[in-house]
Scaffold this active site. Structure first.
Site, short mmCIF file in Angstrom:
data_model
loop_
_atom_site.label_atom_id
_atom_site.label_comp_id
_atom_site.label_asym_id
_atom_site.label_seq_id
_atom_site.Cartn_x
_atom_site.Cartn_y
_atom_site.Cartn_z
N TYR A 1 0.81 -1.40 0.09
CA TYR A 1 0.11 -0.11 0.00
C TYR A 1 0.86 1.27 -0.06
O TYR A 1 0.22 2.31 0.14
CB TYR A 1 -0.76 0.01 1.31
N LYS B 1 3.09 -14.51 5.31
CA LYS B 1 3.43 -15.47 4.29
C LYS B 1 5.05 -15.55 4.08
O LYS B 1 5.37 -15.58 2.87
CB LYS B 1 2.75 -14.80 2.98
N ASP C 1 -3.01 -17.73 4.42
CA ASP C 1 -4.11 -18.46 3.94
C ASP C 1 -4.84 -19.40 5.07
O ASP C 1 -6.12 -19.39 5.11
CB ASP C 1 -3.86 -19.38 2.62
N ASP D 1 -5.72 -5.54 5.86
CA ASP D 1 -7.01 -5.02 5.36
C ASP D 1 -8.13 -6.21 5.00
O ASP D 1 -9.43 -6.04 5.27
CB ASP D 1 -6.58 -4.37 3.88
#
Ligand code: NAD
Length: 340
Positions: free
Chosen positions: A124, A171, A204, A228
């Site tokens: 972002y 991740k 995930d 987010d």
């Protein structure tokens, strides 16, 4: 002495929601001196910008703001006012609690999560460009200092609010440098807080776990993009946008605002649910250390929603924004009277 708070009603349904929130907050008896400032799509003609300088000046002075939603016009050349406020004021921590409120339709019960999202970097940061005509690149920026700062915020929040566990979301198995650095920073900070359980989850797997057994989780700390997405997922676990409050917190200032947007199709109809903004007010009261007032306002919101009587359409009722706020204010007063 009164607390000075900047009030940014915003646009779309923002002004009517803000009027409602002020009624509910006034009932708590906490003395708030509001400085009302204009921002958003409706003031572009007047000031030539959706974020006039006086808005930032006022928040810098009062260090606190309650904010309604603001429309981000598509393709107007103006960046999002919401993103600009967070950047200009270095509001690095986005805080989004997701708590089951009895009476709000949801597939889950007993959810009590807090998502702490890093607000300043990651994908972002807006560092992206075309590579020729047919490819595009976006640079994911993760720094040790911003990662440590957000993790420390999450652990401090957990300690202050008697929460027992912080889970870092990442991740790092794939993005070994960026998310690897975030995870390393989280582990380092966790070692400073032996009283709080620390664990990490790959993003995930985190999503799957949250929809299968949200009760296992407590405080989640995430880089910007995962935060987010995960925070909307968590809002969905407790009934959606109408009841999801939020806060953007920095060292110098804090801005409290609902998660939802300006719902422009309902603007001026006295129709939308004021709960998310009122609960953002509850977060603001807690930030001020006004715990009794915050407890009373939260209890009043849950009682009004639980009674299903004077609630808005999205909660199955027929009341307007202002009437639901009045019902909450009346409950606050009853709760305060019962304490005396
Ligand atoms: P939205 O949140 O305004 O609306 C999504 C859906 O939820 C709509 O059906 C809407 O009617 C409903 N809804 C939203 N708030 C509600 C409430 N309080 N009570 C009952 N129903 C409610 O999302 P959107 O349509 O994607 O966005 C509209 C505008 O708001 C866009 O310009 C967007 O950029 C902006 N936005 C601003 C903020 C902010 O100010 N922080 C956040 C999100 C979106």
């Amino acid at each position: 002495m009164a607390y000075e708070v900047t009030c940014i009603p915003g646009d779309g349904t923002g002004p009517e929601l803000m009027a409602a929130a002020k009624v509910a907050l006034a009932a708590t008896g906490v003395d708030i001196a509001w400085t009302d400032v204009e921002a958003g799509a409706d003031v572009m003609d007047k000031y030539g910008t959706p974020l006039p300088a006086q808005v930032l000046d006022s928040v810098r002075r009062t260090k606190l703001a309650l904010k309604g939603p603001i429309t981000t016009p598509i393709g107007s050349g103006f960046r999002s006012v919401n993103v600009a406020l967070r950047k200009e004021l270095d509001l690095y921590a986005n805080l989004r609690p997701a708590v089951t409120i009895p009476g709000v339709a949801s597939r889950y019960e007993g959810v009590d999560l807090v998502v702490v999202r890093e607000n300043t970097e990651d994908l972002y940061a807006g560092v992206e460009h075309m590579v020729g005509r047919d490819a595009a690149e976006s640079i994911k920026i993760i720094t040790r200092s911003a990662s440590e700062r957000i993790c420390r915020f999450a652990f401090e929040y957990a300690r202050r609010h008697r929460r027992h566990k912080v889970t870092a979301v990442h991740k790092a198995n794939i993005m070994k440098f960026t998310d690897g650095l975030f995870l390393e920073a989280a582990r380092g900070v966790a070692a400073e807080y032996p009283d709080i359980v620390f664990e990490d989850r790959i993003v995930d797997n985190m999503c799957m776990q949250l929809v299968q057994k949200p009760e296992l989780y407590d405080v989640l700390v995430c880089p910007n993009l995962y935060g987010d997405i995960i925070s909307d997922l968590c809002a969905g676990l407790v009934g959606g946008l109408g009841v999801a409050p939020g806060a953007n917190i920095g060292v110098e200032a804090a801005v409290f605002e609902p998660v939802h947007g300006s719902a422009p199709k309902y603007a001026g109809q006295n129709k939308v649910n004021p709960t998310a903004l009122i609960l953002s007010g509850v977060l603001m009261l807690r930030h001020l250390g006004e715990e009794q007032a915050a407890d009373a306002l939260f209890a009043a919101v849950t009682q009004v929603i639980g009674s299903k009587d004077r609630v808005t359409y999205d909660l199955g009722g027929r009341s307007g924004t202002s009437d639901m706020a009045r019902a909450i204010a009346e409950r606050v007063q009853k709760i305060r009277a019962s304490r005396q």
